[in-house]
Design a protein around this motif. Structure first.
Motif: not given
Length: 118
Positions: A38-39, A50-57, A60-62, A65-69
């Protein structure tokens, strides 16, 4: 090359929720990652999640707990569920695709505006 189409931005009050989607098409294979940056006005573009094709997420610290990818590899689509939104979350959100193995290019979406009012 990968084409990315984002949707789901908009205007929401603080404390509200939004869900962003990004559909990818093109040369999608191997090990890759999709995610969101974001900008905000007058600020540098920063990574959100970010999330990899293998599912590793990664978050950002900010936004922890609020956002889920999440990601649906069958649909080549990545989602960003944003809860408890704050005015400082306001900005243009860009979807990104990164080819990791084999090493390749980074592709960006056109961006979608998210505005959180206080």
């Amino acid at each position: 090359q990968v084409q990315l189409v984002e949707s789901g931005g908009g205007l929401v009050q603080a404390g509200g929720s939004l869900r962003l989607s990004c559909a990818a098409s093109g040369s999608i294979f191997g090990i890759n990652a999709m995610g969101w940056y974001r900008q905000a006005p007058g600020k540098q573009r920063e990574v959100v999640a970010t999330v990899t094709s293998g599912g590793i997420t990664n978050y950002a610290n900010s936004v922890k707990g609020r956002f889920t990818i999440s990601r649906d590899n069958a649909k080549n689509t990545v989602y960003l569920q944003m809860n408890s939104l704050k005015p400082e979350d306001t900005g243009v959100y860009y979807c990104v695709f990164v080819m990791i193995i084999p090493a390749g290019s980074t592709d960006w979406g056109q961006g979608t505006q998210v505005t959180v009012s206080s």
